[in-house]
Design an enzyme around this catalytic site. Sequence first.
Site, mmCIF file in Angstrom:
data_model
loop_
_atom_site.group_PDB
_atom_site.id
_atom_site.type_symbol
_atom_site.label_atom_id
_atom_site.label_comp_id
_atom_site.label_asym_id
_atom_site.label_seq_id
_atom_site.Cartn_x
_atom_site.Cartn_y
_atom_site.Cartn_z
ATOM 1 N N GLY A 134 -12.009 -14.565 25.787
ATOM 2 C CA GLY A 134 -12.619 -14.903 24.494
ATOM 3 C C GLY A 134 -13.452 -13.751 23.954
ATOM 4 O O GLY A 134 -14.687 -13.770 24.045
ATOM 5 N N GLU A 251 -7.008 -3.978 30.783
ATOM 6 C CA GLU A 251 -6.013 -4.378 29.789
ATOM 7 C C GLU A 251 -5.212 -3.171 29.293
ATOM 8 O O GLU A 251 -4.016 -3.267 29.036
ATOM 9 C CB GLU A 251 -6.710 -5.077 28.617
ATOM 10 C CG GLU A 251 -5.744 -5.733 27.669
ATOM 11 C CD GLU A 251 -6.420 -6.696 26.693
ATOM 12 O OE1 GLU A 251 -7.658 -6.743 26.659
ATOM 13 O OE2 GLU A 251 -5.684 -7.375 25.957
ATOM 14 N N GLU A 369 -4.276 2.450 16.076
ATOM 15 C CA GLU A 369 -5.152 3.354 15.298
ATOM 16 C C GLU A 369 -6.479 3.573 16.035
ATOM 17 O O GLU A 369 -7.025 4.682 16.030
ATOM 18 C CB GLU A 369 -5.434 2.756 13.906
ATOM 19 C CG GLU A 369 -4.226 2.683 12.983
ATOM 20 C CD GLU A 369 -3.304 1.500 13.276
ATOM 21 O OE1 GLU A 369 -3.639 0.684 14.168
ATOM 22 O OE2 GLU A 369 -2.250 1.400 12.625
HETATM 23 C C1 LIG Z 1 -0.366 -10.765 21.168
HETATM 24 C C2 LIG Z 1 -1.850 -10.706 21.024
HETATM 25 C C3 LIG Z 1 -2.659 -11.291 21.983
HETATM 26 C C4 LIG Z 1 -4.045 -11.258 21.839
HETATM 27 N N1 LIG Z 1 -4.800 -11.895 22.780
HETATM 28 C C5 LIG Z 1 -6.156 -11.888 22.661
HETATM 29 C C6 LIG Z 1 -6.946 -12.574 23.619
HETATM 30 O O1 LIG Z 1 -6.431 -13.203 24.555
HETATM 31 N N2 LIG Z 1 -8.285 -12.540 23.463
HETATM 32 C C7 LIG Z 1 -8.889 -11.858 22.445
HETATM 33 O O2 LIG Z 1 -10.117 -11.840 22.400
HETATM 34 N N3 LIG Z 1 -8.154 -11.219 21.498
HETATM 35 C C8 LIG Z 1 -6.797 -11.216 21.586
HETATM 36 N N4 LIG Z 1 -6.033 -10.580 20.641
HETATM 37 C C9 LIG Z 1 -6.692 -9.987 19.478
HETATM 38 C C10 LIG Z 1 -6.710 -8.462 19.472
HETATM 39 O O3 LIG Z 1 -7.623 -7.977 20.421
HETATM 40 C C11 LIG Z 1 -7.054 -8.020 18.057
HETATM 41 O O4 LIG Z 1 -5.991 -8.446 17.218
HETATM 42 C C12 LIG Z 1 -7.209 -6.527 17.938
HETATM 43 O O5 LIG Z 1 -8.357 -6.088 18.613
HETATM 44 C C13 LIG Z 1 -7.292 -6.076 16.443
HETATM 45 O O6 LIG Z 1 -8.289 -6.786 15.804
HETATM 46 P P1 LIG Z 1 -7.998 -7.564 14.428
HETATM 47 O O7 LIG Z 1 -6.789 -8.396 14.616
HETATM 48 O O8 LIG Z 1 -9.255 -8.225 14.009
HETATM 49 O O9 LIG Z 1 -7.594 -6.437 13.372
HETATM 50 P P2 LIG Z 1 -8.575 -5.519 12.535
HETATM 51 O O10 LIG Z 1 -9.664 -5.015 13.427
HETATM 52 O O11 LIG Z 1 -8.976 -6.248 11.315
HETATM 53 O O12 LIG Z 1 -7.633 -4.331 12.181
HETATM 54 C C14 LIG Z 1 -6.645 -4.416 11.147
HETATM 55 C C15 LIG Z 1 -5.997 -3.047 10.996
HETATM 56 O O13 LIG Z 1 -6.975 -2.080 10.609
HETATM 57 C C16 LIG Z 1 -6.980 -0.985 11.508
HETATM 58 N N5 LIG Z 1 -8.341 -0.497 11.722
HETATM 59 C C17 LIG Z 1 -9.454 -1.237 11.952
HETATM 60 N N6 LIG Z 1 -10.524 -0.429 12.144
HETATM 61 C C18 LIG Z 1 -10.062 0.841 12.045
HETATM 62 C C19 LIG Z 1 -10.684 2.125 12.160
HETATM 63 N N7 LIG Z 1 -11.996 2.258 12.433
HETATM 64 N N8 LIG Z 1 -9.907 3.226 12.011
HETATM 65 C C20 LIG Z 1 -8.572 3.124 11.740
HETATM 66 N N9 LIG Z 1 -7.925 1.919 11.619
HETATM 67 C C21 LIG Z 1 -8.666 0.810 11.767
HETATM 68 C C22 LIG Z 1 -6.444 -1.555 12.826
HETATM 69 O O14 LIG Z 1 -5.883 -0.557 13.634
HETATM 70 C C23 LIG Z 1 -5.394 -2.545 12.330
HETATM 71 O O15 LIG Z 1 -4.196 -1.871 12.050
HETATM 72 C C24 LIG Z 1 -4.644 -10.602 20.736
HETATM 73 C C25 LIG Z 1 -3.822 -10.002 19.769
HETATM 74 C C26 LIG Z 1 -2.452 -10.060 19.893
HETATM 75 C C27 LIG Z 1 -1.603 -9.435 18.828
#
Ligand SMILES: Cc1cc2nc3c(=O)[nH]c(=O)nc-3n(C[C@H](O)[C@H](O)[C@H](O)COP(=O)(O)OP(=O)(O)OC[C@H]3O[C@@H](n4cnc5c(N)ncnc54)[C@H](O)[C@@H]3O)c2cc1C
Length: 384
Positions: A134, A251, A369
């Site tokens: 989480g 991870e 990224e």
């Molecule tokens: C299959 C899968 C399983 C997952 N399982 C878990 C889980 O079990 N537990 C958990 O806690 N989370 C989980 N996640 C969530 C995952 O950790 C997040 O999706 C990930 O960290 C990206 O965060 P976000 O989705 O909020 O995207 P955002 O942070 O909103 O990013 C959106 C886009 O913007 C880009 N971006 C953001 N900031 C920057 C920056 N500073 N510079 C350049 N580009 C940037 C990102 O690279 C991305 O392309 C899972 C995700 C997936 C896809």
Amino acid sequence: MTTPTSTITVPATVAEARDGFRAWLAANRADLEQFRESGGDVTEIFDRLGLLQRMLYDAGWIRLGWPEAIGGLGGRPILRSVVSEELARAGYPPPFSFATQEVLGPAVAEFARPELAAEVLPRLLRGEETWCQGFSEPGAGSDLAALRLKAVAAEGGWRISGEKIWTSWAQFADRCVLLARTGAAGSAHRGISAFLLDMDTAGIEVSPLRSMNGDDEFCSLYFDDVFVPEDRLLGVVDGGWAVAMHVLAGERGAAAWQRQIWLRSRLTDLATAPEQVAGDAVVGEAFELLMALRLLSRRTVHALSDGEPVGSTTSLDKLAMSTAEKFLFDVALTGLGSDIVLGGGEAAESWRNDYLYSRASSIYGGAAEIQRNIIAERLLGLPR
Ligand SMILES: Cc1cc2nc3c(=O)[nH]c(=O)nc-3n(C[C@H](O)[C@H](O)[C@H](O)COP(=O)(O)OP(=O)(O)OC[C@H]3O[C@@H](n4cnc5c(N)ncnc54)[C@H](O)[C@@H]3O)c2cc1C
């Protein structure tokens, strides 16, 4: 729980572990045959792989490298790195929770009170319970230090309120490694604590989210004044960032080792498909990417096994992993064409599923990224 008498002695070297495990696989072929089956719904798959995990635990193989105090057999963690590899080589899947074990298990072993670790880790390793992670929240994914789920000190523990998202398989989880804000709103990574929370605690709502491959892998979690006792703290108050970094090293590092083994078997499937779907050049390129991943990952699992700091280098592994995975399934899509998009039958469905899931590889565990930023700033010393 009683710890079973192990049927193996701790091997001295990785080569010895490999030989011993191969011999065990051969000796138990009849009992293992049921695990070649790959179909069924998620619950059936979980149940089947849970049985495999229990066999491996009872025989001792997945207890290698874990301290005896928490149900392990001792020895170096690297010894168990051969297990998934040899299972794949013999045509069996890895138990489902291997990745969780290698990602969340070591952090709980390191940061939980010894009594708590001794209670929960044997159950995780034996497949008697599953855990979820989480961390992410709406608005706190890449920027994890912005998380807002609040833990307020109360008599004997904390009360937790807020929301998590993208928590994989939370609907099946018995416990959650949870990051919560215990410091002031602007305290960023300095005001976060980590907890091991029981998922059946009153006040937790789990709401599955369907992903594009049709699985309800993710969940939203809603916490309404959820009590977590003080002995469930991992590490120290406001010290949760260290736990988070430990988990992310697993991870981005150890989980990549498990993944490259499976990717290699999918490359073999593609290269040997009767339809000759992929030319030698692209198969060769996919192989190169997977070998690069394997070598990076090998270095990381050795370092983790020896307790050496891995720092930001796991971002290289994570980026190599998503690059190789996406390339491989792009090749499959090009080669299999309409079959992968529209085809029925188990093979087409599994290629389609794997293609769709490969898109997630550059998001979970930290987006590509973000890995590039870490490599640029912390490994190459480029300006922010
Ligand atoms: C299959 C899968 C399983 C997952 N399982 C878990 C889980 O079990 N537990 C958990 O806690 N989370 C989980 N996640 C969530 C995952 O950790 C997040 O999706 C990930 O960290 C990206 O965060 P976000 O989705 O909020 O995207 P955002 O942070 O909103 O990013 C959106 C886009 O913007 C880009 N971006 C953001 N900031 C920057 C920056 N500073 N510079 C350049 N580009 C940037 C990102 O690279 C991305 O392309 C899972 C995700 C997936 C896809």
